[in-house]
Motif scaffolding. Structure first.
Motif, short mmCIF file in Angstrom:
data_model
loop_
_atom_site.label_atom_id
_atom_site.label_comp_id
_atom_site.label_asym_id
_atom_site.label_seq_id
_atom_site.Cartn_x
_atom_site.Cartn_y
_atom_site.Cartn_z
N ILE A 24 0.83 -1.20 0.00
CA ILE A 24 0.00 0.00 0.00
C ILE A 24 0.87 1.26 0.00
O ILE A 24 0.61 2.21 -0.75
CB ILE A 24 -0.97 -0.02 1.20
N ASP A 25 1.91 1.27 0.83
CA ASP A 25 2.79 2.44 0.90
C ASP A 25 3.48 2.70 -0.44
O ASP A 25 3.62 3.86 -0.86
CB ASP A 25 3.84 2.26 2.00
N CYS A 26 3.88 1.64 -1.13
CA CYS A 26 4.49 1.81 -2.46
C CYS A 26 3.47 2.37 -3.45
O CYS A 26 3.80 3.25 -4.26
CB CYS A 26 5.07 0.49 -2.97
N ALA A 27 2.24 1.88 -3.40
CA ALA A 27 1.20 2.37 -4.30
C ALA A 27 0.90 3.85 -4.04
O ALA A 27 0.78 4.64 -4.99
CB ALA A 27 -0.07 1.54 -4.15
N LEU A 28 0.80 4.22 -2.78
CA LEU A 28 0.54 5.62 -2.44
C LEU A 28 1.71 6.51 -2.86
O LEU A 28 1.50 7.63 -3.34
CB LEU A 28 0.28 5.76 -0.93
N PHE A 29 2.93 6.00 -2.71
CA PHE A 29 4.10 6.74 -3.17
C PHE A 29 4.05 6.92 -4.69
O PHE A 29 4.29 8.01 -5.20
CB PHE A 29 5.38 6.02 -2.75
N ARG B 132 3.85 -3.35 -9.56
CA ARG B 132 3.71 -4.79 -9.80
C ARG B 132 4.48 -5.61 -8.77
O ARG B 132 3.95 -6.50 -8.13
CB ARG B 132 4.18 -5.14 -11.21
N CYS B 133 5.77 -5.31 -8.61
CA CYS B 133 6.59 -6.17 -7.74
C CYS B 133 6.28 -5.95 -6.26
O CYS B 133 6.29 -6.91 -5.48
CB CYS B 133 8.08 -6.06 -8.05
N SER B 134 5.97 -4.72 -5.85
CA SER B 134 5.65 -4.50 -4.44
C SER B 134 4.33 -5.16 -4.06
O SER B 134 4.19 -5.68 -2.95
CB SER B 134 5.63 -3.01 -4.10
N SER B 135 3.38 -5.19 -4.99
CA SER B 135 2.12 -5.87 -4.69
C SER B 135 2.33 -7.38 -4.63
O SER B 135 1.65 -8.09 -3.88
CB SER B 135 1.03 -5.50 -5.68
N GLU C 155 13.55 6.70 0.67
CA GLU C 155 14.50 6.13 1.64
C GLU C 155 13.78 5.32 2.72
O GLU C 155 14.26 4.26 3.13
CB GLU C 155 15.36 7.24 2.25
N LYS C 156 12.61 5.79 3.17
CA LYS C 156 11.82 5.05 4.15
C LYS C 156 11.33 3.73 3.56
O LYS C 156 11.37 2.68 4.21
CB LYS C 156 10.64 5.88 4.64
N LEU C 157 10.85 3.78 2.31
CA LEU C 157 10.38 2.57 1.64
C LEU C 157 11.53 1.59 1.42
O LEU C 157 11.36 0.37 1.59
CB LEU C 157 9.71 2.91 0.30
N LEU C 158 12.69 2.10 1.06
CA LEU C 158 13.86 1.24 0.87
C LEU C 158 14.26 0.56 2.18
O LEU C 158 14.60 -0.62 2.19
CB LEU C 158 15.05 2.05 0.35
N LYS C 159 14.22 1.31 3.27
CA LYS C 159 14.54 0.75 4.58
C LYS C 159 13.58 -0.40 4.91
O LYS C 159 14.00 -1.49 5.31
CB LYS C 159 14.47 1.83 5.66
N GLU C 160 12.30 -0.17 4.70
CA GLU C 160 11.31 -1.21 4.97
C GLU C 160 11.49 -2.40 4.02
O GLU C 160 11.42 -3.55 4.43
CB GLU C 160 9.89 -0.64 4.86
#
Length: 121
Positions: free
Chosen positions: A13-18, A37-40, A93-98
């Motif tokens: 969800i966070d990747c989609a919102l980003f 695609r890949c994050s989902s 950077e936050k998404l990469l950390k997660e």
């Protein structure tokens, strides 16, 4: 620690919102589409792993999660390098950390499952 099923869903969800914040332009569209695609797939395949029919099936599904999490990180890294907006860089950077934390947990889970499989025989 947050349940991995919820955590991988939140990552999706966070990747989609980003991705919704990225400008709709030729240079970004391919990367955004791939990241969506890949994050989902991270969330969907982790969920599928919880319904695995066997240890081998569980490991197989987690390997897919591993590949998709790594691919998500790749596209986040690309977007980090080509993006000029500082506010988006912080979010990437936050998404990469997660993404890296999820990847490390999944790799450790695969190793544990393999060790458990070997010790059963």
């Amino acid at each position: 620690m947050t349940d991995m099923k919820a955590r991988t869903k939140k990552f999706t969800i966070d990747c989609a919102l980003f991705c919704a914040k990225i400008p709709n332009s030729r240079e970004f569209n391919a990367y955004v589409n791939q990241l969506i695609r890949c994050s989902s797939s991270v969330g969907a395949n982790y969920r599928a792993s919880q319904r695995a029919k066997s240890t081998a099936d569980f490991i197989n599904k987690l390997k897919i999660v591993e590949e998709e999490a790594d691919e998500s990180n790749f596209f986040l890294e690309i977007l980090l390098e080509i993006n000029k907006r500082q506010d988006l860089k912080i979010e990437i950077e936050k998404l990469l950390k997660e993404g890296n934390e999820i990847l490390a947990i999944i790799v450790a889970s695969i190793k544990t499952a393999r060790n458990n499989q070997i010790n059963k025989t």
